[in-house]
Write a protein that holds these residues in place. Structure first.
Motif, mmCIF file in Angstrom:
data_model
loop_
_atom_site.group_PDB
_atom_site.id
_atom_site.type_symbol
_atom_site.label_atom_id
_atom_site.label_comp_id
_atom_site.label_asym_id
_atom_site.label_seq_id
_atom_site.Cartn_x
_atom_site.Cartn_y
_atom_site.Cartn_z
ATOM 1 N N ALA A 66 0.599 -1.312 -0.099
ATOM 2 C CA ALA A 66 -0.087 0.089 0.166
ATOM 3 C C ALA A 66 1.026 1.263 0.096
ATOM 4 O O ALA A 66 0.478 2.185 -0.596
ATOM 5 C CB ALA A 66 -0.969 -0.161 1.246
ATOM 6 N N ALA B 127 -7.954 1.559 -9.815
ATOM 7 C CA ALA B 127 -8.542 0.310 -9.555
ATOM 8 C C ALA B 127 -7.706 -1.099 -9.598
ATOM 9 O O ALA B 127 -7.696 -1.789 -9.023
ATOM 10 C CB ALA B 127 -9.949 -0.015 -9.905
ATOM 11 N N VAL C 291 -4.640 -1.202 -7.575
ATOM 12 C CA VAL C 291 -4.997 -1.661 -6.259
ATOM 13 C C VAL C 291 -5.132 -3.127 -6.130
ATOM 14 O O VAL C 291 -4.572 -3.944 -5.435
ATOM 15 C CB VAL C 291 -6.262 -0.828 -5.662
ATOM 16 C CG1 VAL C 291 -6.686 -1.656 -4.458
ATOM 17 C CG2 VAL C 291 -6.009 0.824 -5.409
ATOM 18 N N ARG C 292 -5.831 -3.584 -7.123
ATOM 19 C CA ARG C 292 -6.137 -5.036 -7.193
ATOM 20 C C ARG C 292 -4.585 -5.748 -7.596
ATOM 21 O O ARG C 292 -4.684 -7.016 -6.785
ATOM 22 C CB ARG C 292 -7.130 -5.566 -8.325
ATOM 23 C CG ARG C 292 -8.597 -5.129 -7.722
ATOM 24 C CD ARG C 292 -9.645 -5.807 -8.834
ATOM 25 N NE ARG C 292 -9.370 -5.214 -10.087
ATOM 26 C CZ ARG C 292 -9.905 -4.289 -10.624
ATOM 27 N NH1 ARG C 292 -11.027 -3.505 -9.526
ATOM 28 N NH2 ARG C 292 -9.985 -3.984 -11.615
ATOM 29 N N LEU D 37 -2.760 -5.931 -4.120
ATOM 30 C CA LEU D 37 -3.189 -6.626 -3.132
ATOM 31 C C LEU D 37 -2.767 -7.975 -3.579
ATOM 32 O O LEU D 37 -2.379 -8.937 -2.780
ATOM 33 C CB LEU D 37 -4.757 -6.410 -3.231
ATOM 34 C CG LEU D 37 -5.363 -5.423 -2.625
ATOM 35 C CD1 LEU D 37 -7.050 -5.265 -3.081
ATOM 36 C CD2 LEU D 37 -5.175 -4.986 -1.303
ATOM 37 N N TRP E 260 -8.949 4.884 -1.456
ATOM 38 C CA TRP E 260 -9.527 3.635 -1.734
ATOM 39 C C TRP E 260 -9.766 2.895 -0.698
ATOM 40 O O TRP E 260 -8.767 2.996 0.200
ATOM 41 C CB TRP E 260 -8.664 3.146 -2.690
ATOM 42 C CG TRP E 260 -7.320 2.838 -2.733
ATOM 43 C CD1 TRP E 260 -6.419 3.774 -3.375
ATOM 44 C CD2 TRP E 260 -6.631 1.908 -2.097
ATOM 45 N NE1 TRP E 260 -5.100 3.355 -3.053
ATOM 46 C CE2 TRP E 260 -5.099 2.268 -2.293
ATOM 47 C CE3 TRP E 260 -6.924 0.643 -1.576
ATOM 48 C CZ2 TRP E 260 -4.147 1.271 -1.738
ATOM 49 C CZ3 TRP E 260 -5.926 0.003 -1.076
ATOM 50 C CH2 TRP E 260 -4.600 0.118 -1.247
ATOM 51 N N GLY F 121 -9.250 -1.412 -0.095
ATOM 52 C CA GLY F 121 -9.026 -2.645 -0.857
ATOM 53 C C GLY F 121 -9.047 -3.883 0.164
ATOM 54 O O GLY F 121 -9.099 -3.994 1.181
ATOM 55 N N HIS F 122 -9.682 -4.991 -0.574
ATOM 56 C CA HIS F 122 -9.979 -6.002 0.175
ATOM 57 C C HIS F 122 -9.563 -7.296 -0.379
ATOM 58 O O HIS F 122 -9.575 -7.597 -1.763
ATOM 59 C CB HIS F 122 -11.633 -6.256 0.244
ATOM 60 C CG HIS F 122 -12.196 -7.580 0.278
ATOM 61 N ND1 HIS F 122 -12.969 -8.057 -0.251
ATOM 62 C CD2 HIS F 122 -12.125 -8.407 1.705
ATOM 63 C CE1 HIS F 122 -13.339 -9.331 0.270
ATOM 64 N NE2 HIS F 122 -12.667 -9.533 1.418
ATOM 65 N N THR G 173 -9.946 -10.363 -4.797
ATOM 66 C CA THR G 173 -9.802 -9.134 -4.392
ATOM 67 C C THR G 173 -10.792 -8.029 -4.807
ATOM 68 O O THR G 173 -11.747 -8.247 -5.835
ATOM 69 C CB THR G 173 -8.576 -8.806 -5.104
ATOM 70 O OG1 THR G 173 -8.800 -8.543 -6.543
ATOM 71 C CG2 THR G 173 -7.327 -9.459 -4.954
ATOM 72 N N CYS H 27 -11.703 -3.547 -5.055
ATOM 73 C CA CYS H 27 -11.131 -2.090 -4.757
ATOM 74 C C CYS H 27 -12.416 -1.224 -4.495
ATOM 75 O O CYS H 27 -13.218 -1.229 -5.463
ATOM 76 C CB CYS H 27 -10.059 -1.623 -5.721
ATOM 77 S SG CYS H 27 -9.771 0.227 -5.590
ATOM 78 N N ARG I 109 -14.133 2.465 -4.160
ATOM 79 C CA ARG I 109 -13.924 4.143 -4.018
ATOM 80 C C ARG I 109 -15.126 4.687 -3.741
ATOM 81 O O ARG I 109 -16.189 4.842 -4.620
ATOM 82 C CB ARG I 109 -13.499 4.564 -5.371
ATOM 83 C CG ARG I 109 -11.848 3.952 -5.737
ATOM 84 C CD ARG I 109 -11.708 4.466 -7.184
ATOM 85 N NE ARG I 109 -10.075 4.058 -7.348
ATOM 86 C CZ ARG I 109 -9.111 4.838 -7.172
ATOM 87 N NH1 ARG I 109 -9.251 5.985 -6.550
ATOM 88 N NH2 ARG I 109 -7.950 4.377 -7.702
#
Length: 263
Positions: free
Chosen positions: A76, A83, A86-87, A90, A125, A127-128, A179, A181, A183
């Protein structure tokens, strides 16, 4: 999202009824980590559920959240902006964590088997990433004054016809990981949990969770929105609730609840 937003975070893990009766340690774990400059902090939240059938899964879950807190923070810190970026970050963090987990546990890695669910709260954002049967619910916005809750996508099962849990050590972990993202500046609450609370927090159909149960999730986040004067007493009260006969009757497994709300 507001770059200056700060999050109040609280987590607790309790052993389930079967583990209390047998004297087995809790096999769940959680960890949070905040880093970055005060004007743009990033918070990493992680929960893990060790496989009940494995001899060292309590150690595995504790190791997984420690590695995740460090590994996802490192990725991070690269500040991905899109997006897709971010993915990608992750997934790279997951691979870092998985490789280090396997390196540290060596040939006995399967005895440390654990799920892993991570949320990264960045300035612009969320993230998961999840492997296994943990879950994440977001609170975002209202309709007619009623808070709205959203279940983030969960990982696939081991196969189309299987309810088997995928673990960090599973051969199919890399292709089963999910994963996302998000927003949305309206997100002001996040709840992560292991599957010990899934029947209480989520509604189900055809053997799959469909959506959050608003009453349960709202109560869990509301108590963090307005904490009592004694944090230790709040923690004791939550632990008592998670160990209660009412909740144990629904699920006797270990239970973990990790919550974050905007201050």
């Amino acid at each position: 999202m507001d770059p200056a937003v700060e999050w109040r975070v609280h987590g607790v893990s309790v052993e389930g009824y079967r583990h209390r009766r047998s004297g087995t340690p809790c096999q769940d774990a959680w960890l949070s980590r905040e880093f970055g400059p005060p004007e743009a902090p990033v918070t990493v939240l992680a929960v893990a559920d060790g496989a009940g059938s494995r001899s060292r899964s309590d150690e595995g879950s504790a190791l997984a959240v420690r590695l995740a807190a460090a590994g996802f923070a490192r990725r991070a810190a690269e500040r991905p902006r899109t997006a897709a970026g971010v993915r990608s970050a992750l997934r790279e963090a997951f691979l870092d964590v998985r490789d280090e987990f396997l390196r540290r546990t060596g040939p006995d890695a399967k005895e440390f088997a654990t799920t892993l669910t991570v949320v990264v709260l960045a300035p612009d954002w969320i993230g998961h990433l999840s492997v296994g049967d943990g879950f994440v619910v977001l609170r975002a916005g209202t309709v007619d004054g009623v808070p709205q809750f959203h279940l983030l996508p969960q990982p696939d099962a081991a196969s189309e016809y299987s309810n088997e849990t995928v673990f960090l050590t599973s051969a199919e972990a890399e292709r089963s990981v999910r994963t996302a993202c998000v927003r949305d500046p309206g997100v002001d609450g996040v709840l992560l949990s292991t599957d010990g609370l899934a029947q209480l927090a989520l509604s189900w159909a055809d053997g799959r969770p469909q959506q959050p149960k608003p009453s349960f999730v709202a109560a869990m986040l509301r108590s963090l929105d307005s904490p009592g004067e004694d944090p230790e007493e709040d923690e004791r009260a939550l632990a008592v609730l998670l160990r209660s006969d009412q909740l144990t009757a629904v699920n006797a497994d270990d239970k973990t609840l990790l919550r974050a709300v905007r201050r």
